[in-house]
Scaffold this motif. Structure first.
Motif, PDB file in Angstrom:
ATOM      1  N   MET A   1       0.783  -0.972  -0.041  1.00  0.00           N
ATOM      2  CA  MET A   1       0.114   0.061  -0.039  1.00  0.00           C
ATOM      3  C   MET A   1       0.833   1.185  -0.106  1.00  0.00           C
ATOM      4  N   PRO A   2       0.824   2.185  -0.760  1.00  0.00           N
ATOM      5  CA  PRO A   2       1.418   3.289  -0.661  1.00  0.00           C
ATOM      6  C   PRO A   2       1.226   4.224   0.379  1.00  0.00           C
ATOM      7  N   PRO A   3       2.318   4.994   0.806  1.00  0.00           N
ATOM      8  CA  PRO A   3       2.195   5.697   1.971  1.00  0.00           C
ATOM      9  C   PRO A   3       1.163   6.726   1.814  1.00  0.00           C
ATOM     10  N   PRO A   4       0.826   7.595   2.782  1.00  0.00           N
ATOM     11  CA  PRO A   4      -0.461   8.477   2.787  1.00  0.00           C
ATOM     12  C   PRO A   4       0.404   9.880   1.829  1.00  0.00           C
ATOM     13  N   ARG A   5      -0.649  10.477   1.373  1.00  0.00           N
ATOM     14  CA  ARG A   5      -0.270  11.621   0.531  1.00  0.00           C
ATOM     15  C   ARG A   5       0.165  12.734   1.491  1.00  0.00           C
ATOM     16  N   ARG A   6      -0.304  12.683   2.568  1.00  0.00           N
ATOM     17  CA  ARG A   6       0.103  14.026   3.486  1.00  0.00           C
ATOM     18  C   ARG A   6       0.229  13.592   4.941  1.00  0.00           C
ATOM     19  N   SER A   7       0.391  14.316   5.806  1.00  0.00           N
ATOM     20  CA  SER A   7       0.207  13.973   7.206  1.00  0.00           C
ATOM     21  C   SER A   7      -1.086  14.200   7.502  1.00  0.00           C
ATOM     22  N   ASP A   8      -1.708  13.449   8.581  1.00  0.00           N
ATOM     23  CA  ASP A   8      -3.125  13.702   8.867  1.00  0.00           C
ATOM     24  C   ASP A   8      -3.337  14.641   9.625  1.00  0.00           C
ATOM     25  N   ILE A   9      -4.566  15.178   9.802  1.00  0.00           N
ATOM     26  CA  ILE A   9      -5.015  16.299  10.441  1.00  0.00           C
ATOM     27  C   ILE A   9      -4.818  16.210  11.843  1.00  0.00           C
ATOM     28  N   ALA A  10      -4.299  17.173  12.730  1.00  0.00           N
ATOM     29  CA  ALA A  10      -3.873  16.992  14.078  1.00  0.00           C
ATOM     30  C   ALA A  10      -4.984  17.435  15.301  1.00  0.00           C
ATOM     31  N   THR A  11      -5.874  17.825  14.672  1.00  0.00           N
ATOM     32  CA  THR A  11      -7.176  18.326  15.645  1.00  0.00           C
ATOM     33  C   THR A  11      -8.319  17.692  15.234  1.00  0.00           C
ATOM     34  N   VAL A  12      -9.246  18.006  16.345  1.00  0.00           N
ATOM     35  CA  VAL A  12     -10.705  17.475  16.140  1.00  0.00           C
ATOM     36  C   VAL A  12     -11.504  18.542  15.770  1.00  0.00           C
ATOM     37  N   GLU A  13     -12.292  18.522  14.677  1.00  0.00           N
ATOM     38  CA  GLU A  13     -13.041  19.372  14.099  1.00  0.00           C
ATOM     39  C   GLU A  13     -14.542  18.740  14.156  1.00  0.00           C
ATOM     40  N   LEU A  14     -15.273  19.235  14.931  1.00  0.00           N
ATOM     41  CA  LEU A  14     -16.830  18.796  15.277  1.00  0.00           C
ATOM     42  C   LEU A  14     -17.628  19.890  14.422  1.00  0.00           C
ATOM     43  N   ILE A  15     -18.066  19.636  12.981  1.00  0.00           N
ATOM     44  CA  ILE A  15     -18.568  20.624  12.441  1.00  0.00           C
ATOM     45  C   ILE A  15     -20.130  20.794  12.959  1.00  0.00           C
ATOM     46  N   GLY A  16     -20.324  22.089  13.252  1.00  0.00           N
ATOM     47  CA  GLY A  16     -21.752  22.165  13.770  1.00  0.00           C
ATOM     48  C   GLY A  16     -21.767  22.397  15.346  1.00  0.00           C
ATOM     49  N   GLY A  17     -20.506  22.046  15.949  1.00  0.00           N
ATOM     50  CA  GLY A  17     -20.548  22.008  17.476  1.00  0.00           C
ATOM     51  C   GLY A  17     -21.380  20.839  18.050  1.00  0.00           C
ATOM     52  N   ILE A  18     -21.150  21.211  19.327  1.00  0.00           N
ATOM     53  CA  ILE A  18     -21.805  20.043  20.351  1.00  0.00           C
ATOM     54  C   ILE A  18     -23.516  20.335  19.875  1.00  0.00           C
TER      55      ILE A  18
END
Length: 185
Positions: A1-18
């Motif tokens: 399997m090829p390596p990921p194209r880029r580093s993964d995101i490092a934060t949590v994004e909860l779209i729309g909030g709680i």
């Protein structure tokens, strides 16, 4: 399997909030597998070979288990960092992006009755989802325990569904441990 194209995101994004949502436990519904199949077709049509695997997970995938009436689906992709390969096609297929976090993305239906978890092939969390599902399908005692814990937790008020899910962590970990031990025997 090829390596990921880029580093993964490092934060949590909860779209729309709680979101404060009423959480209910429904009796097992024989339509849940059919509803999964509809979404599986929709996802596979949208993603083609990008979707390495599409699995029905969670309580609605376990016959005889009461569940929140939300179909949970696991989609495995080769590269979680290549969001352009799967998020736009899923959005175009009618899903809405809800969560972007390291190693995991979640889209859902606008009606909030289907959650699609996207993980990368080889992510241990994917194996855990399947381990729990398969064990609960065959172990009546753990299935009854899990349902009892869910009923007890749903009797309380939760800030959002994530807090409720977090409260199940201990029992889920214990059930998965028994499942792993059973595989070794």
């Amino acid at each position: 399997m090829p390596p990921p194209r880029r580093s993964d995101i490092a934060t949590v994004e909860l779209i729309g909030g709680i979101e404060k949502r009423e959480l209910v436990l429904a009796d097992p519904d024989p339509d849940w597998p059919r509803i999964f199949q509809i979404h599986e077709y929709r996802i596979r049509t949208a993603l083609g070979s990008t979707a390495v695997s599409v699995e029905h997970i969670g309580s609605t995938a376990v016959p005889g288990l009461a569940a929140k009436p939300i179909i949970d689906i696991l989609v495995l992709v080769h590269d979680i960092t290549a969001e352009e390969d799967y998020l736009p096609p899923l959005v175009n297929a009618g899903y809405v992006v809800r969560v972007r976090e390291p190693g995991h993305r979640l889209v859902r239906t606008p009606s909030l009755d289907t959650h699609v978890h996207i993980l990368q092939v080889g992510d241990p969390a994917a194996a855990d989802y399947l381990l729990l599902r398969d064990h609960l399908r065959t172990d009546e005692a753990d299935r009854l325990l899990y349902e009892r814990v869910k009923r007890d937790l749903l009797a309380r008020s939760w800030e959002d569904m994530n807090a409720y899910a977090d409260a199940k962590t201990e029992v889920i970990a214990a059930i998965k441990q028994r499942a792993r031990e059973g595989r070794l025997q």
